[in-house]
Design an enzyme around this catalytic site. Sequence first.
Site, PDB file in Angstrom:
ATOM      1  N   HIS A 125      33.393  57.277  18.485  1.00 18.54           N
ATOM      2  CA  HIS A 125      32.783  57.841  19.695  1.00 18.54           C
ATOM      3  C   HIS A 125      33.336  59.223  20.048  1.00 18.54           C
ATOM      4  O   HIS A 125      32.705  59.962  20.792  1.00 18.54           O
ATOM      5  CB  HIS A 125      32.999  56.906  20.883  1.00 18.54           C
TER       6      HIS A 125
ATOM      7  N   ALA B 215      27.777  44.776  31.344  1.00 17.91           N
ATOM      8  CA  ALA B 215      28.760  44.464  32.381  1.00 17.91           C
ATOM      9  C   ALA B 215      30.076  45.219  32.265  1.00 17.91           C
ATOM     10  O   ALA B 215      30.634  45.648  33.276  1.00 17.91           O
ATOM     11  CB  ALA B 215      29.052  42.959  32.355  1.00 17.91           C
TER      12      ALA B 215
ATOM     13  N   LYS C 160      38.479  46.225  23.544  1.00 17.45           N
ATOM     14  CA  LYS C 160      37.499  45.268  23.007  1.00 17.45           C
ATOM     15  C   LYS C 160      37.847  43.820  23.346  1.00 17.45           C
ATOM     16  O   LYS C 160      37.236  42.894  22.803  1.00 17.45           O
ATOM     17  CB  LYS C 160      37.387  45.429  21.481  1.00 17.45           C
TER      18      LYS C 160
ATOM     19  N   SER D  10      28.417  46.747  21.055  1.00 15.96           N
ATOM     20  CA  SER D  10      29.492  45.755  20.960  1.00 15.96           C
ATOM     21  C   SER D  10      29.185  44.481  21.733  1.00 15.96           C
ATOM     22  O   SER D  10      29.465  43.375  21.263  1.00 15.96           O
ATOM     23  CB  SER D  10      30.808  46.368  21.447  1.00 15.96           C
TER      24      SER D  10
ATOM     25  N   ASP E 285      30.130  44.599  14.189  1.00 15.41           N
ATOM     26  CA  ASP E 285      29.131  44.294  15.217  1.00 15.41           C
ATOM     27  C   ASP E 285      27.977  45.293  15.198  1.00 15.41           C
ATOM     28  O   ASP E 285      26.868  44.982  15.625  1.00 15.41           O
ATOM     29  CB  ASP E 285      29.779  44.240  16.598  1.00 15.41           C
TER      30      ASP E 285
ATOM     31  N   ASP F  30      34.811  52.070  16.186  1.00 12.62           N
ATOM     32  CA  ASP F  30      33.925  52.412  17.294  1.00 12.62           C
ATOM     33  C   ASP F  30      34.554  53.427  18.234  1.00 12.62           C
ATOM     34  O   ASP F  30      33.953  54.450  18.558  1.00 12.62           O
ATOM     35  CB  ASP F  30      33.552  51.141  18.056  1.00 12.62           C
TER      36      ASP F  30
END
Length: 511
Positions: free
Chosen positions: A404, A260, A333, A64, A441, A400
């Site tokens: 997961h 990060a 997100k 992402s 993405d 996403d």
Amino acid sequence: MTSTPKPLVLIILDGFGHSDIPEHNAIFAANKPVYDRLCATQPHGLISGSGMDVGLPDGQMGNSEVGHMNLGAGRVVYQDFTRVTKAIRDGEFFENPVLTGAVDKAVGAGKAVHILGLLSDGGVHSHQDHLVAMAELAAQRGAEKIYLHAFLDGRDTPPRSAQSSIELLDATFAKLGKGRIASLIGRYYAMDRDNRWDRVSAAYNLIVDSAAEYTADTALAGLEAAYARDESDEFVKATRIGEAVKVEDGDAVIFMNFRADRARELSRAFVEPDFTEFARARLPKMAAYIGLTQYSAKIPAPAAFAPSSLNNVLGEYLAKNGKTQLRIAETEKYAHVTFFFSGGREEPFEGEERILIPSPKVATYDLQPEMSAPEVTDRIVEAIEQQRFDVIVVNYANGDMVGHTGVFEAAVKAVEALDTCVGRIVDALDKVGGEALITADHGNVEQMEDECTGQAHTAHTTEPVPFIYVGKRNVKVREGGVLADVAPTMLKLLGLEKPVEMTGTSILVDA
């Protein structure tokens, strides 16, 4: 008189790749009349979101952070993963002044070097080769006490795949003749990004004070015990390995994740003097706390690899041209559609507004596969109807985040929820004469089982992602597009010349 904006909406379906294999494919299994209709009636194709096409090593799945950086930059952005790996190969890593300075301070005082990080070959947040290199650097510079506090993956890797990574680090320490794995904990705890501070505190207390729910003589024994408790890698509870190891005054702590967003909360607990999110039993006076990269400008920790600046990303260029823009996503997100999409910039650009919709407070998103998508869509439809924005950029997290979990039925429901939301946006745009680009993405939800192991497939994929134009123009989608081509495509639709910094080219060509 300026014309009323008829918004161009970029819809980013996170983790929504394309695969022609129907088995274990949540997109194929879902009832998605809107998506099917758009693919049948609108210009569409596939673009690449992985490997060298997004600045990652060849064959590396996208993620992402990388995806949004490329989408917003309009050029291939060479990622921190690639930068660090290259520095290790070239030998520059072992001379890095931030890393060597931290180690030398600890060594000079006879203190320990603590290495934190996601022990995984997933390559999304970290890579185990980087942890190996850090252990080697510490040993080369004379550190006798080297401790690895390993966070286990099982999300960007198969759910029970940590054994080989642990064996690699055990072998590294054996070869060096010093150092060991001091603790294990799942990334669910150590790498939260949704303000679940009870999880973060478990990781902090394990690292700082060796406070653990379980103990084991070796890391492999600790992993086996976790599996016996039915904890997969991601959810391994705080486990002390061998004798207790604490972070003492004068020790150096080095966090080896290069991405990060999931390194921020734990880092804040280590470095913020007035931290209040949970009660720290102790805050050691460390010789240094280092991040491999800059986790946030607001977190006072030196970065071994400082951020490289990106000029004239889409958001900046829209602002320079007097265009208004809205960024919207739910919590999971939000950083991607703001910070990463803006090339690593925290602050909004002029004319940019942001809407954050809280993600649902559930333990795992298979329990609520629609997440906050309906609420996100409410706000987008409202913004379209108001016609205040030239550009709207939205991220839908469902593909996403539910992908997961590895729960196929939930992933199918997530896709169906997305289909409803996209339909509402398309209908709203139709009423005002707006346009949309639909893409992703990276892949995830199109592969929900590992064909080799039969385990749930919880990681991203290297599959291409869809690219759909929704509007009235007579255009077609060219072949060979990549994520970096999306911003130039948007500028073309807006009638703006792309800046020289954008090396991508429009995916849409005249039909």
